[in-house]
Design an enzyme around this catalytic site. Sequence first.
Site, PDB file in Angstrom:
ATOM      1  N   LEU A 225       0.630  -1.195  -0.217  1.00 55.22           N
ATOM      2  CA  LEU A 225      -0.393  -0.001   0.223  1.00 55.22           C
ATOM      3  C   LEU A 225       0.428   1.192   0.103  1.00 55.22           C
ATOM      4  CD1 LEU A 225      -3.400   1.072  -0.272  1.00 55.22           C
ATOM      5  CD2 LEU A 225      -3.068   1.223   2.815  1.00 55.22           C
ATOM      6  N   ASP A 226       0.992   2.247  -0.764  1.00 59.48           N
ATOM      7  CA  ASP A 226       1.007   3.844  -0.907  1.00 59.48           C
ATOM      8  C   ASP A 226       3.083   3.858  -1.506  1.00 59.48           C
ATOM      9  OD1 ASP A 226      -1.148   4.777  -0.866  1.00 59.48           O
ATOM     10  OD2 ASP A 226      -1.114   4.764   0.809  1.00 59.48           O
ATOM     11  N   GLU A 227       3.817   2.152  -1.858  1.00 65.69           N
ATOM     12  CA  GLU A 227       5.009   2.296  -1.980  1.00 65.69           C
ATOM     13  C   GLU A 227       4.877   1.740  -3.033  1.00 65.69           C
ATOM     14  OE1 GLU A 227       6.150  -0.307   1.654  1.00 65.69           O
ATOM     15  OE2 GLU A 227       5.694   0.628   3.463  1.00 65.69           O
TER      16      GLU A 227
END
Length: 283
Positions: A225-227
């Site tokens: 997530l979000d990486e």
Amino acid sequence: MAEFVLTLSCDDRPGIVAAVTTELARIGANIVESNQFWDRQTNRFFMRIAFAAPASINRDEVERTLKSPVERFSMKTALVSNARTPKIIIMVSKFDHALLHLLYQIRVGWLNAEVVAVVSNHEDNQKTAELEGIPFHYWPVTKANKADQEEKLLVLVRDTEADLVVLARYMQVLSDKLSTRLFGKVINIHHSFLPSFKGAKPYHQAYERGVKLIGATAHYVTPDLDEGPIVEQETERVTHAMTAEDFVATGRDIESRVLARAVKLHLESRVMLNGHRTLVFAK
């Protein structure tokens, strides 16, 4: 003239550029832009070449011409013809600033793309899509139907032949399965200069912490997530005299610009993945 963009990667060794450009010259192609990068740590070579060929040359002929150097250097390649307008699906929830900015940049010609669908888990942006003549799909998401709704998205991507899915403040987390199946074909805008202030109300968190810079990050979606690999970022200075609402307004403006630039870079084949990192061959 027929215009193409070739991207390639392979283990680095002498003769790569010469082999490719010699074959392109043989069919009368003229190179209009060339970028290259050698990753010393992995010894991988990356290259993007934009070229114009005689109108009689089609994509199949270009691929046949390049077959020898591709096999010789075990290249991973992608060839895109500029004759086709890229197709995108935009996913959005309630906030419409990023959606409207993308539509505007397409309308004025800065962004060369066709929006083949707008998908949302809310009905707020239906009128916007209808005014633009874009099919609108209202697909509310719950724990019970999430898998079915994601399967519908995969069918939509296939049926519309979409090149990219753009999450323009779509406030739903894509499953690991969907993120994996569409890897490299989904760009998200994160309302923070990653990795700071994740989660709810990031601008209010930033305001409470008295930060002096806020920003936004556009990245490819992955199961982490979000990486995912970062495509584009931007920051802007803020001061103690600004309110939390000022932060929100500034942040939304940055988000819109960063997402549009990331979409443009992707559609112009200017982004190449190098493990978890990206190479961005901007003009």
